[in-house]
Design a protein around this motif. Sequence first.
Motif, PDB file in Angstrom:
ATOM      1  N   PHE A  65       0.905 -47.983  14.116  1.00 55.87           N
ATOM      2  CA  PHE A  65       2.251 -47.708  14.597  1.00 55.87           C
ATOM      3  C   PHE A  65       2.211 -46.850  15.857  1.00 55.87           C
ATOM      4  N   VAL A  66       3.173 -47.101  16.737  1.00 60.74           N
ATOM      5  CA  VAL A  66       3.269 -46.315  17.961  1.00 60.74           C
ATOM      6  C   VAL A  66       3.670 -44.883  17.633  1.00 60.74           C
ATOM      7  N   GLU A  67       4.591 -44.734  16.683  1.00 57.43           N
ATOM      8  CA  GLU A  67       5.058 -43.407  16.294  1.00 57.43           C
ATOM      9  C   GLU A  67       5.724 -43.474  14.926  1.00 57.43           C
ATOM     10  N   LEU A  68       6.023 -42.329  14.356  1.00 53.39           N
ATOM     11  CA  LEU A  68       6.810 -42.161  13.134  1.00 53.39           C
ATOM     12  C   LEU A  68       6.078 -42.541  11.848  1.00 53.39           C
ATOM     13  N   SER A  69       4.904 -43.123  11.939  1.00 49.81           N
ATOM     14  CA  SER A  69       4.173 -43.479  10.736  1.00 49.81           C
ATOM     15  C   SER A  69       2.681 -43.529  11.042  1.00 49.81           C
ATOM     16  N   GLU A  70       1.884 -43.367  10.014  1.00 53.74           N
ATOM     17  CA  GLU A  70       0.433 -43.429  10.176  1.00 53.74           C
ATOM     18  C   GLU A  70      -0.117 -44.714   9.575  1.00 53.74           C
ATOM     19  N   PRO A  71      -1.266 -45.167  10.099  1.00 55.34           N
ATOM     20  CA  PRO A  71      -2.030 -44.567  11.201  1.00 55.34           C
ATOM     21  C   PRO A  71      -1.404 -44.860  12.565  1.00 55.34           C
ATOM     22  N   LEU A  72      -1.490 -43.891  13.452  1.00 54.01           N
ATOM     23  CA  LEU A  72      -1.003 -44.097  14.807  1.00 54.01           C
ATOM     24  C   LEU A  72      -1.947 -45.022  15.564  1.00 54.01           C
ATOM     25  N   PHE A  73      -1.384 -45.893  16.366  1.00 57.81           N
ATOM     26  CA  PHE A  73      -2.192 -46.838  17.133  1.00 57.81           C
ATOM     27  C   PHE A  73      -3.187 -46.113  18.028  1.00 57.81           C
ATOM     28  N   SER A  74      -2.757 -45.016  18.651  1.00 59.99           N
ATOM     29  CA  SER A  74      -3.653 -44.270  19.540  1.00 59.99           C
ATOM     30  C   SER A  74      -4.884 -43.777  18.789  1.00 59.99           C
ATOM     31  N   GLU A  75      -4.707 -43.323  17.553  1.00 61.44           N
ATOM     32  CA  GLU A  75      -5.837 -42.827  16.766  1.00 61.44           C
ATOM     33  C   GLU A  75      -6.733 -43.978  16.296  1.00 61.44           C
ATOM     34  N   VAL A  76      -6.126 -45.103  15.966  1.00 57.33           N
ATOM     35  CA  VAL A  76      -6.913 -46.278  15.572  1.00 57.33           C
ATOM     36  C   VAL A  76      -7.813 -46.720  16.717  1.00 57.33           C
ATOM     37  N   MET A  77      -7.290 -46.686  17.931  1.00 53.37           N
ATOM     38  CA  MET A  77      -8.097 -47.069  19.092  1.00 53.37           C
ATOM     39  C   MET A  77      -9.240 -46.084  19.312  1.00 53.37           C
ATOM     40  N   GLU A  78      -8.990 -44.810  19.164  1.00 50.69           N
ATOM     41  CA  GLU A  78     -10.035 -43.806  19.363  1.00 50.69           C
ATOM     42  C   GLU A  78     -11.147 -43.938  18.321  1.00 50.69           C
ATOM     43  N   ASP A  79     -10.779 -44.363  17.109  1.00 49.52           N
ATOM     44  CA  ASP A  79     -11.745 -44.443  16.004  1.00 49.52           C
ATOM     45  C   ASP A  79     -12.396 -45.812  15.855  1.00 49.52           C
ATOM     46  N   ALA A  80     -11.985 -46.791  16.654  1.00 54.64           N
ATOM     47  CA  ALA A  80     -12.477 -48.169  16.488  1.00 54.64           C
ATOM     48  C   ALA A  80     -13.991 -48.231  16.649  1.00 54.64           C
ATOM     49  N   ASP A  81     -14.650 -48.957  15.746  1.00 50.61           N
ATOM     50  CA  ASP A  81     -16.109 -49.056  15.770  1.00 50.61           C
ATOM     51  C   ASP A  81     -16.595 -50.499  15.886  1.00 50.61           C
ATOM     52  N   ARG A  82     -15.682 -51.420  16.156  1.00 51.87           N
ATOM     53  CA  ARG A  82     -16.038 -52.821  16.362  1.00 51.87           C
ATOM     54  C   ARG A  82     -14.983 -53.425  17.278  1.00 51.87           C
ATOM     55  N   PRO A  83     -15.260 -54.555  17.948  1.00 52.90           N
ATOM     56  CA  PRO A  83     -14.274 -55.161  18.848  1.00 52.90           C
ATOM     57  C   PRO A  83     -12.940 -55.408  18.131  1.00 52.90           C
ATOM     58  N   VAL A  84     -11.865 -55.214  18.872  1.00 50.73           N
ATOM     59  CA  VAL A  84     -10.524 -55.278  18.288  1.00 50.73           C
ATOM     60  C   VAL A  84      -9.677 -56.288  19.037  1.00 50.73           C
ATOM     61  N   ILE A  85      -8.917 -57.076  18.278  1.00 53.17           N
ATOM     62  CA  ILE A  85      -7.838 -57.868  18.864  1.00 53.17           C
ATOM     63  C   ILE A  85      -6.527 -57.276  18.359  1.00 53.17           C
ATOM     64  N   VAL A  86      -5.625 -57.021  19.288  1.00 55.03           N
ATOM     65  CA  VAL A  86      -4.372 -56.324  18.986  1.00 55.03           C
ATOM     66  C   VAL A  86      -3.204 -57.282  19.142  1.00 55.03           C
ATOM     67  N   VAL A  87      -2.414 -57.411  18.095  1.00 59.42           N
ATOM     68  CA  VAL A  87      -1.191 -58.217  18.147  1.00 59.42           C
ATOM     69  C   VAL A  87       0.000 -57.279  17.988  1.00 59.42           C
ATOM     70  N   PRO A  88       0.832 -57.144  19.019  1.00 62.41           N
ATOM     71  CA  PRO A  88       2.001 -56.274  18.907  1.00 62.41           C
ATOM     72  C   PRO A  88       3.054 -56.873  17.975  1.00 62.41           C
TER      73      PRO A  88
END
Length: 232
Positions: free
Chosen positions: A48-71
């Motif tokens: 989520f961008v805001e108001l709920s966890e996990p926050l997208f920003s934190e997921v990106m910082e913690d990513a440990d494998r290639p990611v595909i993101v669907v908004p």
Amino acid sequence: MTGGTQTDTGHRLVLVAHGTRNVDGNQVSRAVAEAAGRRLGLPAMASFVELSEPLFSEVMEDADRPVIVVPMLLSTGFHVRSDLPEAIARASVPVTLGRTLGPDPLLAQAQVDRLLEAGAERGQRVVLVAAGSSDEAARCDQMGAVSLLARAWDGPVELATLSGHGTRPDEIVRPGDAVSPYLLSPGHFADRIGRLDVPDTVVAEAIGPHPLVVDLVVQRAEELLAAEAAGR
């Protein structure tokens, strides 16, 4: 239905929604992520961008494998132009960002289903109510959603917005109309639509974790995987 079960490509599927304080609203994205991940054969999660966890920003910082993101977003706007790219720039793994979900014929058909479930009748005048935005690109996307719903509904559809540019619902909804929330989940905006005080109206539910939404997420993810494969 699209996309059968596939072999894990080494990617993770991350859906990113705006986020809401409504628990059921956030659960929509989680349910869609689980179903889409199962179809694709990939580990998947909602963020989520805001108001709920996990926050997208934190997921990106913690990513440990290639990611595909669907908004899990229905139109272009500030989040797509700014928030998501900024968060992705902080990732230490390859990240590919997909298109927003809307507008799309599959969403229009899901809206039709919700209208019929609420008791609307074919040909009844419909007002599509979007959250709204001050971004002109978002306005174009909303008008595209109106055109797609009018085609799928085979009846007149007008646009109202709850914020930003556009006409407000109480200015355009008439007695006897049906109201179609152009929203993926329950929350603040859906609650506002539910409080609309116009006699003899039919108000549909938000689109929610409709099977066609899962189909659409799978399509978006497959587009990203195919583009990556073609670029190798």
